[in-house]
Design an enzyme around this catalytic site. Structure first.
Site, PDB file in Angstrom:
ATOM      1  CE  LYS A  70      -0.687   0.207   5.049  1.00 53.72           C
ATOM      2  NZ  LYS A  70      -0.008   1.478   5.259  1.00 53.72           N
ATOM      3  CG  ASP A  71       3.330   2.311   2.907  1.00 52.62           C
ATOM      4  OD1 ASP A  71       2.249   2.928   2.978  1.00 52.62           O
ATOM      5  OD2 ASP A  71       3.869   1.783   3.895  1.00 52.62           O
ATOM      6  NE  ARG A 118      -7.484   3.315   3.273  1.00 54.81           N
ATOM      7  CZ  ARG A 118      -7.791   2.530   4.315  1.00 54.81           C
ATOM      8  NH1 ARG A 118      -9.043   2.174   4.522  1.00 54.81           N
ATOM      9  NH2 ARG A 118      -6.852   2.104   5.127  1.00 54.81           N
ATOM     10  NE  ARG A 119      -6.070   2.692   8.172  1.00 54.11           N
ATOM     11  CZ  ARG A 119      -4.808   2.321   8.115  1.00 54.11           C
ATOM     12  NH1 ARG A 119      -3.853   3.176   8.486  1.00 54.11           N
ATOM     13  NH2 ARG A 119      -4.464   1.125   7.709  1.00 54.11           N
ATOM     14  NE  ARG A 136       3.678   9.844   9.201  1.00 53.83           N
ATOM     15  CZ  ARG A 136       4.640  10.320   8.435  1.00 53.83           C
ATOM     16  NH1 ARG A 136       4.562  11.537   7.960  1.00 53.83           N
ATOM     17  NH2 ARG A 136       5.686   9.577   8.123  1.00 53.83           N
ATOM     18  NE  ARG A 142       1.298   5.688  13.028  1.00 52.77           N
ATOM     19  CZ  ARG A 142       1.008   5.671  11.748  1.00 52.77           C
ATOM     20  NH1 ARG A 142      -0.238   5.516  11.357  1.00 52.77           N
ATOM     21  NH2 ARG A 142       1.950   5.803  10.831  1.00 52.77           N
ATOM     22  CB  CYS A 229      -0.484   9.444   0.203  1.00 48.81           C
ATOM     23  SG  CYS A 229       0.736  10.684  -0.198  1.00 48.81           S
TER      24      CYS A 229
END
Length: 292
Positions: A70-71, A118-119, A136, A142, A229
């Site tokens: 995904k990155d 997105r989230r 981040r 986190r 992104c």
């Protein structure tokens, strides 16, 4: 996370080829690891997680690079290609909060921390009253901030939590119909120099064809929409009995509007299925949709 994924590849290669074949892990710090005070959309995009690894590949310092799929940027650097993927883990997002079992149950006005547009957009779509702030840092950082009450909740990829042995931190796992995953979520992609047939042959025994097909559809979709992104996009390809079922969503960053699509077709046409879904959404999205 990067080291955990590299070790998974290392273990699979050793199992496939035997201990006589040395597989060395070279840790390379990326720009994405060091810039933690800005969203990726402002700091330089997904390429921040790949450019140092791409350079090491092109200079011949490493033979392959391990990435969260995904990155990966939608368009790879010249001379770099995806060799394939390891078997995909759970694609779903995990909800982490000591205050509520689900985003719908969080008290009004609560703060949700995430680094993902997105989230954040999907949270706002469900709960326009919630506040979304940048969060981040690595996974442990986190989780610690949530535990200290700096934010009421966060969301992380369940696959990442599982690979770090932290799956128990998930308060809930969110249905893909409600929170469509990021393209490539749950998949570990391996890149190599274009045309390096020795690397391709060495990797072949550990690569998962089904994951590669799903990723091809999801990345084809992103290419049509020029997805990055900077755009809240979810895309997920599911394979079943020789067919591929694809669904995707594009949202305004504030979650106030969104467009969805679905497509399906045979596995041999995976990229075409993803492209068709992309063109369908592109036709729906009005000009200026992503502007504030």
């Amino acid at each position: 996370m990067a080291l955990a994924q590299a070790r998974e590849l290392q273990d699979r290669l050793r199992a496939a080829h035997g201990t006589a074949h040395a597989v060395e892990i070279v840790a390379i710090k990326t720009s994405g690891d060091t810039i933690v005070n800005l969203p990726l959309s402002e700091a330089g995009g997904k390429g921040l997680f790949t450019k140092e690894l791409d350079l090491a590949l092109l200079e011949g310092n490493i033979e392959m690079a391990v990435h969260s799929a995904k990155d990966l940027p939608t368009i790879l650097a010249a001379g770099i290609e995806i060799a394939g993927c390891l078997p995909r883990a759970d694609v779903r997002d995990a909800w982490i909060s000591p205050r509520a079992p689900h985003p719908l149950k969080l008290p009004p006005g609560s703060v949700v921390g995430t680094a993902s547009l997105r989230r954040g957009a999907m949270v706002r779509r469900l709960r326009p009253d919630l506040k979304v702030t940048l969060l981040r840092g690595n996974v442990e950082t986190r989780l610690a901030k949530v535990a200290r009450g700096e934010v009421a909740a966060t969301l992380l990829a369940l696959a990442g939590l599982t690979r770090l042995g932290l799956a128990a931190a998930a308060t809930a796992v969110l249905d893909v119909r409600e929170f469509v995953p990021a393209a490539g979520q749950g998949a570990i992609a391996i890149t190599m120099r274009t045309g390096d047939e020795d690397a391709r042959a060495f990797l072949a025994p550990v690569l998962d064809a089904a994951t590669g097909v799903a990723l091809a559809a999801e990345r084809a979709f992103l290419r049509v929409l020029d997805g990055s992104c900077k755009t809240p996009i979810g895309a997920y390809a599911c394979l079943d009995a020789g067919t591929i079922a694809f669904r995707a969503i594009v949202l305004k960053p504030d979650g106030s509007r969104f467009f969805e699509t679905a497509a399906s077709g045979p596995l041999a046409e995976a990229e075409s299925v993803g492209e068709a879904a992309g063109y369908d959404l592109a036709a729906q999205i009005p000009a200026g949709f992503f502007e504030p």
